[in-house]
Design an enzyme around this catalytic site. Structure first.
Site, PDB file in Angstrom:
ATOM      1  N   ASP A 136     -43.498  23.132   9.129  1.00 16.39           N
ATOM      2  CA  ASP A 136     -43.791  24.495   9.575  1.00 16.39           C
ATOM      3  C   ASP A 136     -44.682  25.217   8.576  1.00 16.39           C
ATOM      4  OD1 ASP A 136     -42.092  24.837  12.006  1.00 16.39           O
ATOM      5  OD2 ASP A 136     -40.525  24.235  10.595  1.00 16.39           O
ATOM      6  N   ASP A 157     -37.977  23.877  19.714  1.00 15.94           N
ATOM      7  CA  ASP A 157     -37.882  24.195  18.291  1.00 15.94           C
ATOM      8  C   ASP A 157     -37.187  25.543  18.082  1.00 15.94           C
ATOM      9  OD1 ASP A 157     -38.332  24.507  15.565  1.00 15.94           O
ATOM     10  OD2 ASP A 157     -40.497  24.720  15.735  1.00 15.94           O
ATOM     11  N   MET A 205     -40.851  27.471  21.833  1.00 15.09           N
ATOM     12  CA  MET A 205     -40.071  28.133  20.773  1.00 15.09           C
ATOM     13  C   MET A 205     -38.795  28.688  21.388  1.00 15.09           C
ATOM     14  SD  MET A 205     -41.483  27.725  17.852  1.00 15.09           S
ATOM     15  CE  MET A 205     -40.141  28.569  17.026  1.00 15.09           C
ATOM     16  N   HIS A 257     -46.642  22.154  12.705  1.00 15.50           N
ATOM     17  CA  HIS A 257     -46.543  23.348  13.553  1.00 15.50           C
ATOM     18  C   HIS A 257     -47.176  24.520  12.813  1.00 15.50           C
ATOM     19  CE1 HIS A 257     -43.441  26.466  15.351  1.00 15.50           C
ATOM     20  NE2 HIS A 257     -44.690  26.762  15.673  1.00 15.50           N
ATOM     21  N   HIS A 289     -41.126  17.260  11.017  1.00 13.58           N
ATOM     22  CA  HIS A 289     -41.660  18.521  11.539  1.00 13.58           C
ATOM     23  C   HIS A 289     -41.956  19.444  10.359  1.00 13.58           C
ATOM     24  CE1 HIS A 289     -42.233  21.639  14.626  1.00 13.58           C
ATOM     25  NE2 HIS A 289     -41.630  22.464  13.788  1.00 13.58           N
ATOM     26  N   SER A 316     -36.843  19.442  10.749  1.00 12.90           N
ATOM     27  CA  SER A 316     -37.763  20.429  10.174  1.00 12.90           C
ATOM     28  C   SER A 316     -37.562  20.523   8.666  1.00 12.90           C
ATOM     29  CB  SER A 316     -37.545  21.802  10.809  1.00 12.90           C
ATOM     30  OG  SER A 316     -38.267  22.756  10.066  1.00 12.90           O
ATOM     31  N   MET A 348     -48.115  28.209  12.277  1.00 10.81           N
ATOM     32  CA  MET A 348     -47.831  29.606  12.627  1.00 10.81           C
ATOM     33  C   MET A 348     -48.770  30.466  11.795  1.00 10.81           C
ATOM     34  SD  MET A 348     -43.725  29.157  12.785  1.00 10.81           S
ATOM     35  CE  MET A 348     -43.861  27.549  12.017  1.00 10.81           C
ATOM     36  N   MET A 350     -46.567  28.607   7.694  1.00 10.01           N
ATOM     37  CA  MET A 350     -46.535  30.048   8.028  1.00 10.01           C
ATOM     38  C   MET A 350     -47.405  30.823   7.052  1.00 10.01           C
ATOM     39  SD  MET A 350     -42.444  30.475   8.467  1.00 10.01           S
ATOM     40  CE  MET A 350     -41.483  29.311   9.418  1.00 10.01           C
TER      41      MET A 350
END
Ligand code: DX5
Ligand code: ZN
Length: 217
Positions: free
Chosen positions: A35, A175, A137, A66, A33, A8, A68, A37
């Site tokens: 993330d 994750d 998660m 990913h 990976h 990540s 979010m 957000m």
């Protein structure tokens, strides 16, 4: 299939991003990976399109993005254009999951659904056969470096049973709080892809740590 490793980049050094991307390129890692957000779906803001595009320029491995964020469907095309190969959206952020999965796949990306720790596997009964991946998660999303939630093992096993029952070929990704200590048990429970942020980037030798995670069984 041997399991995959997806470091990540949330835990990477953004002042030396190209260096960290190259480290992953040269390592035994399989995916990047990423993330995303928005400060609404989760209580934190990370990065968006410019960083993804920058990583894509140098990455020699697929980008596993990913999301979010609320209303993720507004941005599918932009994530495709930024370089996403696998795009995962939260079950909790999607009102029309079936439509969203189709939209992601029609853009030429693999589609994943992410379940928060409180979201039950059974809710995927009617979707699993069209999913490329389910991300479990194992922490509450929003931050790197949190403690692994023990209940995640049984969620992975239940998901594996569902995949077998439906004769699906969906990958299981896990994750949050993945370490050298719990990775064997996660693989045994049925995980196909391990995400690791803190474990990789806080170690004194990230490349070697990736190799250790990859060679667990
Ligand atoms: C958390 C993110 C994770 C995070 C994992 O919301 O989805 O991908 O980077 O970090 P670690 O491995 O440090 O728990
Ligand atoms: Zn993540």
């Amino acid at each position: 299939m041997s399991h995959l490793i997806a470091p990540s980049m949330l835990s990477a050094d953004f002042g030396n991003l190209q260096r960290d991307v190259n480290m992953i390129n040269k390592s035994e890692a399989d995916w990047f990976h990423l993330d995303v957000m928005d400060g609404v779906f989760v209580p934190n803001i990370s990065f968006g399109f410019p960083i993804i595009k920058y990583i894509k320029q140098f990455a020699q491995k697929p980008l596993d993005v990913h999301l979010m964020i609320v209303e993720p469907e507004r941005y599918f095309e932009e994530f495709k254009n930024a370089g996403a190969d696998i795009l995962s959206i939260h079950y909790e952020a999607s009102r029309h999951l079936n439509r969203s999965i189709n939209a992601i796949q029609n853009l030429g990306m693999k589609a994943g659904v992410v379940l928060n720790p409180h979201t039950n596997i059974s809710l995927l009964e009617d979707t699993i056969s069209i999913l490329d991946m389910v991300l479990i998660m194992s922490v509450n999303p929003g931050y790197g470096g949190q403690k692994f939630i023990e209940n995640s093992y049984s969620k992975i096993s239940k998901l594996k049973e569902l995949i077998i029952k439906k004769n699906a070929s969906t990958l299981i990704e896990v994750d949050g709080g993945v370490t050298l200590e719990n990775s064997t048990k996660l693989i045994e429970a049925g995980a196909d892809v391990l995400v690791a942020g803190n474990t990789v980037f806080s170690s004194s030798n990230p490349n070697e740590t990736i190799s250790k995670l990859k060679n667990k069984h």
